[in-house]
Design a protein around this motif. Sequence first.
Motif, PDB file in Angstrom:
ATOM      1  N   ARG A  58       0.868  -1.182   0.000  1.00  8.68           N
ATOM      2  CA  ARG A  58       0.000   0.000   0.000  1.00  8.68           C
ATOM      3  C   ARG A  58       0.898   1.223   0.000  1.00  8.68           C
ATOM      4  NH1 ARG A  58      -2.721  -3.024  -2.055  1.00  8.68           N
ATOM      5  NH2 ARG A  58      -4.032  -4.521  -1.025  1.00  8.68           N
ATOM      6  N   LEU A  59       1.250   1.689  -1.208  1.00  6.77           N
ATOM      7  CA  LEU A  59       2.217   2.769  -1.360  1.00  6.77           C
ATOM      8  C   LEU A  59       1.636   3.934  -2.158  1.00  6.77           C
ATOM      9  CD1 LEU A  59       5.323   0.518  -2.015  1.00  6.77           C
ATOM     10  CD2 LEU A  59       4.879   1.891   0.018  1.00  6.77           C
ATOM     11  N   SER A  60       0.376   4.207  -1.940  1.00  5.71           N
ATOM     12  CA  SER A  60      -0.258   5.337  -2.612  1.00  5.71           C
ATOM     13  C   SER A  60       0.484   6.614  -2.219  1.00  5.71           C
ATOM     14  CB  SER A  60      -1.726   5.434  -2.187  1.00  5.71           C
ATOM     15  OG  SER A  60      -2.347   6.514  -2.830  1.00  5.71           O
ATOM     16  N   GLY A  61       0.887   7.389  -3.236  1.00  3.75           N
ATOM     17  CA  GLY A  61       1.586   8.645  -2.988  1.00  3.75           C
ATOM     18  C   GLY A  61       3.064   8.494  -2.651  1.00  3.75           C
ATOM     19  N   ALA A  62       3.607   7.286  -2.734  1.00  5.54           N
ATOM     20  CA  ALA A  62       5.025   7.072  -2.412  1.00  5.54           C
ATOM     21  C   ALA A  62       5.918   7.797  -3.416  1.00  5.54           C
ATOM     22  CB  ALA A  62       5.354   5.582  -2.410  1.00  5.54           C
ATOM     23  N   ASN A  63       7.104   8.162  -2.967  1.00  7.61           N
ATOM     24  CA  ASN A  63       8.068   8.871  -3.808  1.00  7.61           C
ATOM     25  C   ASN A  63       9.191   7.917  -4.218  1.00  7.61           C
ATOM     26  OD1 ASN A  63       9.740  10.648  -5.106  1.00  7.61           O
ATOM     27  ND2 ASN A  63      10.119  11.949  -3.344  1.00  7.61           N
ATOM     28  N   PHE A  64       9.181   7.540  -5.500  1.00  3.54           N
ATOM     29  CA  PHE A  64      10.231   6.704  -6.083  1.00  3.54           C
ATOM     30  C   PHE A  64      11.036   7.501  -7.106  1.00  3.54           C
ATOM     31  CE2 PHE A  64       7.115   3.480  -4.760  1.00  3.54           C
ATOM     32  CZ  PHE A  64       7.917   2.505  -4.194  1.00  3.54           C
ATOM     33  N   SER A  65      10.994   8.817  -7.046  1.00  2.00           N
ATOM     34  CA  SER A  65      11.687   9.623  -8.056  1.00  2.00           C
ATOM     35  C   SER A  65      13.186   9.347  -8.018  1.00  2.00           C
ATOM     36  CB  SER A  65      11.413  11.118  -7.847  1.00  2.00           C
ATOM     37  OG  SER A  65      11.916  11.551  -6.606  1.00  2.00           O
ATOM     38  N   LYS A  66      13.762   9.256  -9.228  1.00  5.69           N
ATOM     39  CA  LYS A  66      15.197   9.023  -9.419  1.00  5.69           C
ATOM     40  C   LYS A  66      15.687   7.746  -8.727  1.00  5.69           C
ATOM     41  CE  LYS A  66      16.013  13.915 -10.058  1.00  5.69           C
ATOM     42  NZ  LYS A  66      16.715  15.109  -9.663  1.00  5.69           N
ATOM     43  N   THR A  67      14.797   6.760  -8.595  1.00  5.00           N
ATOM     44  CA  THR A  67      15.142   5.503  -7.942  1.00  5.00           C
ATOM     45  C   THR A  67      15.489   4.443  -8.974  1.00  5.00           C
ATOM     46  OG1 THR A  67      13.684   6.023  -6.092  1.00  5.00           O
ATOM     47  CG2 THR A  67      14.259   3.724  -6.366  1.00  5.00           C
ATOM     48  N   LYS A  68      16.473   3.604  -8.667  1.00 11.21           N
ATOM     49  CA  LYS A  68      16.848   2.479  -9.519  1.00 11.21           C
ATOM     50  C   LYS A  68      15.929   1.313  -9.166  1.00 11.21           C
ATOM     51  CE  LYS A  68      21.674   3.788  -9.953  1.00 11.21           C
ATOM     52  NZ  LYS A  68      23.070   3.380  -9.719  1.00 11.21           N
ATOM     53  N   LEU A  69      15.004   1.010 -10.082  1.00 10.08           N
ATOM     54  CA  LEU A  69      14.016  -0.042  -9.855  1.00 10.08           C
ATOM     55  C   LEU A  69      14.083  -1.120 -10.937  1.00 10.08           C
ATOM     56  CD1 LEU A  69      11.096   2.378  -8.956  1.00 10.08           C
ATOM     57  CD2 LEU A  69      12.074   0.688  -7.399  1.00 10.08           C
ATOM     58  N   GLU A  70      15.237  -1.297 -11.563  1.00  9.72           N
ATOM     59  CA  GLU A  70      15.368  -2.317 -12.606  1.00  9.72           C
ATOM     60  C   GLU A  70      15.030  -3.690 -12.021  1.00  9.72           C
ATOM     61  OE1 GLU A  70      18.720   0.668 -13.715  1.00  9.72           O
ATOM     62  OE2 GLU A  70      17.817  -0.088 -11.884  1.00  9.72           O
ATOM     63  N   GLY A  71      14.178  -4.417 -12.752  1.00  6.58           N
ATOM     64  CA  GLY A  71      13.808  -5.764 -12.332  1.00  6.58           C
ATOM     65  C   GLY A  71      12.848  -5.817 -11.160  1.00  6.58           C
ATOM     66  N   VAL A  72      12.260  -4.703 -10.781  1.00  5.34           N
ATOM     67  CA  VAL A  72      11.344  -4.669  -9.639  1.00  5.34           C
ATOM     68  C   VAL A  72      10.059  -5.429  -9.968  1.00  5.34           C
ATOM     69  CG1 VAL A  72      10.140  -2.529 -10.277  1.00  5.34           C
ATOM     70  CG2 VAL A  72      10.357  -3.145  -7.863  1.00  5.34           C
ATOM     71  N   VAL A  73       9.417  -5.977  -8.949  1.00  5.13           N
ATOM     72  CA  VAL A  73       8.138  -6.665  -9.102  1.00  5.13           C
ATOM     73  C   VAL A  73       7.125  -5.982  -8.198  1.00  5.13           C
ATOM     74  CG1 VAL A  73       6.878  -8.822  -8.754  1.00  5.13           C
ATOM     75  CG2 VAL A  73       9.213  -8.877  -9.643  1.00  5.13           C
ATOM     76  N   PHE A  74       6.002  -5.570  -8.817  1.00  3.58           N
ATOM     77  CA  PHE A  74       4.864  -5.033  -8.066  1.00  3.58           C
ATOM     78  C   PHE A  74       3.700  -5.983  -8.306  1.00  3.58           C
ATOM     79  CE2 PHE A  74       7.106  -0.943  -8.976  1.00  3.58           C
ATOM     80  CZ  PHE A  74       7.350  -0.566  -7.659  1.00  3.58           C
ATOM     81  N   ASN A  75       3.230  -6.643  -7.277  1.00  4.19           N
ATOM     82  CA  ASN A  75       2.163  -7.615  -7.409  1.00  4.19           C
ATOM     83  C   ASN A  75       0.997  -7.205  -6.513  1.00  4.19           C
ATOM     84  OD1 ASN A  75       0.681  -9.906  -7.997  1.00  4.19           O
ATOM     85  ND2 ASN A  75       1.857 -11.229  -6.646  1.00  4.19           N
ATOM     86  N   ALA A  76      -0.164  -6.943  -7.130  1.00  3.85           N
ATOM     87  CA  ALA A  76      -1.382  -6.592  -6.398  1.00  3.85           C
ATOM     88  C   ALA A  76      -1.134  -5.446  -5.419  1.00  3.85           C
ATOM     89  CB  ALA A  76      -1.949  -7.817  -5.680  1.00  3.85           C
TER      90      ALA A  76
END
Length: 164
Positions: A58-76
């Motif tokens: 539950r990350l509504s409004g989270a700040n991931f700006s300029k983040t390295k998210l290569e290969g990340v998985v978001f499930n449900a």
Amino acid sequence: MSRIFTGLLSAVLALLLLLPSPAFAASSAATRANDDLKVSGNDFSGRNLQEAEFAEARLSGANFSKTKLEGVVFNASNLSKANFEEANLSYGFAYLTSFIEADFRNAILLESTFLQCSLRDADITGADFSGSIIDKEQVIALCEVADGVNPVTGVSTRESLECR
């Protein structure tokens, strides 16, 4: 007849006992993602979260700006109104995840997969989706608002979505 059946059943059970049992351990990526979620607030900006796994987050409004998210998985997960500006989500995978009103300005999403996700009203100005797999109805909606050129890859958002 029952001796044959009993013998056969015993042989099958013995064979099953000899097979290696599966290992049940959390991956380091899943562990790292869970540890990162324990930090106060939802500010992940500028961090390295490569190959992290987020399930039912539950990350509504989270700040991931300029983040390295290569290969990340978001499930449900709920990432509505999350900020992914200038983030790199290349080779990521999202399933049943809400990105409603998320900010993907100038994000890099090369060869990512978004299945049964909602990207409604997301800001994709300058985002590069080259090689990504996205549900057809989402691509159609994204093409209606696609604009800009990614400052890192030099690819236009419309071109990366293969808009017609």
